[in-house]
Design an enzyme around this catalytic site. Structure first.
Site, PDB file in Angstrom:
ATOM      1  N   CYS A  59     -11.998  -4.954   0.264  1.00  0.00           N
ATOM      2  CA  CYS A  59     -11.379  -6.063   0.987  1.00  0.00           C
ATOM      3  C   CYS A  59     -11.108  -5.704   2.446  1.00  0.00           C
ATOM      4  O   CYS A  59     -12.043  -5.612   3.232  1.00  0.00           O
ATOM      5  CB  CYS A  59     -10.106  -6.509   0.257  1.00  0.00           C
ATOM      6  SG  CYS A  59      -9.617  -8.210   0.637  1.00  0.00           S
ATOM      7  N   HIS A  74     -12.299  -7.945  -5.168  1.00  0.00           N
ATOM      8  CA  HIS A  74     -11.404  -7.013  -5.860  1.00  0.00           C
ATOM      9  C   HIS A  74     -11.946  -6.622  -7.236  1.00  0.00           C
ATOM     10  O   HIS A  74     -11.703  -7.311  -8.225  1.00  0.00           O
ATOM     11  CB  HIS A  74     -10.019  -7.640  -6.014  1.00  0.00           C
ATOM     12  CG  HIS A  74      -9.235  -7.683  -4.755  1.00  0.00           C
ATOM     13  ND1 HIS A  74      -8.340  -6.702  -4.399  1.00  0.00           N
ATOM     14  CD2 HIS A  74      -9.231  -8.581  -3.752  1.00  0.00           C
ATOM     15  CE1 HIS A  74      -7.801  -6.999  -3.224  1.00  0.00           C
ATOM     16  NE2 HIS A  74      -8.336  -8.135  -2.810  1.00  0.00           N
ATOM     17  N   GLU A  94     -10.902  -4.373  -9.118  1.00  0.00           N
ATOM     18  CA  GLU A  94      -9.783  -4.045 -10.016  1.00  0.00           C
ATOM     19  C   GLU A  94      -9.157  -5.297 -10.601  1.00  0.00           C
ATOM     20  O   GLU A  94      -8.338  -5.214 -11.529  1.00  0.00           O
ATOM     21  CB  GLU A  94      -8.726  -3.229  -9.264  1.00  0.00           C
ATOM     22  CG  GLU A  94      -7.727  -4.020  -8.465  1.00  0.00           C
ATOM     23  CD  GLU A  94      -8.284  -4.652  -7.196  1.00  0.00           C
ATOM     24  OE1 GLU A  94      -7.610  -5.520  -6.617  1.00  0.00           O
ATOM     25  OE2 GLU A  94      -9.412  -4.285  -6.782  1.00  0.00           O
TER      26      GLU A  94
END
Length: 372
Positions: free
Chosen positions: A257, A343, A345
């Site tokens: 990001c 993202h 995660e």
């Protein structure tokens, strides 16, 4: 709380447009750039994501608060959004493992939140007119004063916010006896990123946003990571210099990001503020290396320049966003460096892209094997 006893509240946009609603019971005023998230779940993780610092969040899901809160479902040390705007706010919740209700959690963190807003109309307006500053308030009779206060709110463009959310002191995550050591530059890092690295056998030292390369190098790491975070990437001169030094030495580096944007800037690729950012957990991305599609979690209001990326002989585009064809991932040719705009995660979101953590660990192990 009965609907009819709740105080009136409003959303005032920078262009003078007003949307009315009701207070959830926390009186006050809050400012920030207004944005919206299309996720149907995961509101607690969203509210605590450091990347949202300085922003007023509009929830497109019609119901917020219905499953309460859980102390284990946070991505930082507290709420990071400036305020919440929603359609229906649930004062009661029904989940076995919740620690309490959302209103009490907001009171604890002194967060102004308003509901009963026509969020479909508000989001439609933002989509058409672009991201802008806004103010939410229960002081509905003082619109003139609110306009003056809103006029003093700085634009997100050019705003450095990493210093507001980064750790003040270095700290460690994972097993200190792990085979792999990673230095992570915290410019707004989410906890689940660290969990994903740690569960893959990494011991991580997390450094403040203004740390130098020598600071990160002092941990004698096997790889480097630059995190997500809020604000405009261009003011992050120190982080950009760190990326340059890591790349110059051809050391394993992964960015997510804001970290992705920092890496791009280190290679002379500019960034720009988007008309509307990508915020939600169902964004389609194509991996150009495999040809596979991924459903991803995203949260960003800036992007890197695609034309400049394509013209850069040292950089290859690896992922593209299928809605607007913006750059979603890059790698540096002949370097052990890659990054993505989204993202992997998640938290909340799908797990389609978790393989990127495996790829980072694999890159590190390959270098360690050569050096040994």
């Amino acid at each position: 709380m009965k609907y009819q006893t709740r105080k009136k509240a409003l959303v005032l946009l920078a262009d003078g447009t007003i949307f009315y609603g009701k207070s959830v019971g926390i009186e006050g005023t809050s400012t920030g750039e207004i944005c919206f998230n299309t996720g149907m779940t995961g509101y607690q993780e969203i509210f605590t994501d450091p990347s949202y610092f300085g922003q007023l969040m509009v929830a497109t899901n019609a119901h917020i608060g219905n499953y309460g809160v859980n102390d284990n479902e946070v991505e930082s040390d507290g709420i990071k959004i400036s305020g919440l705007i929603c359609r229906n706010f649930s004062f009661t919740h029904s989940r076995v493992d919740s620690n309490g209700n959302l209103k009490d959690w907001f009171i604890k963190h002194n967060l102004v939140a308003i509901s009963d807003v026509d969020t479909r109309a508000l989001v439609s307006y933002i989509r058409d007119n672009g991201a802008m500053n806004a103010i939410i308030s229960t002081d509905v009779d003082n619109i003139g004063m609110l306009k003056k206060q809103l006029a003093e709110v700085p634009s997100m463009e050019g705003l450095e916010l990493a210093s507001k959310v980064s750790t003040k002191e270095p700290y460690f995550v994972g097993d200190e006896n792990a085979d792999i050591k990673i230095s992570a530059l915290d410019i707004g890092i989410k906890k689940n990123i660290l969990r994903n690295l740690a569960k893959r056998g990494a011991y991580i030292k997390v450094f403040p946003y203004n740390s130098s390369f020598s600071d990160l190098e002092s941990f004698n790491p096997d790889g480097y990571f630059i995190s997500n975070g809020p604000g405009d990437p261009e003011p992050l001169i120190e982080a950009i210099e760190v990326a340059k030094e890591i790349i110059k030495r051809d050391l394993p580096l992964f960015g997510i990001c804001l970290g992705h944007q920092v890496i791009a800037l280190s290679q002379g690729i500019s960034t720009y503020k988007m008309h509307n950012g990508h915020r939600g957990i169902n964004h389609p991305v194509k991996n150009l290396l495999t040809g596979k599609g991924e459903i991803t979690s995203q949260n960003h209001g800036f992007a890197i320049n695609r034309e400049e990326t394509e013209a850069n002989d040292n950089v290859a585009i690896t992922h593209v966003h299928l809605n607007d064809h913006t750059v979603a991932g890059i790698r540096l040719k002949n370097k052990n460096v890659f990054s993505v705009q989204y993202h992997p995660e998640a938290s909340p979101g799908p797990h389609d892209s978790e393989y990127l953590f495996d790829q980072f660990i694999s890159n590190i192990k390959s270098v360690k094997k050569v050096l040994s």
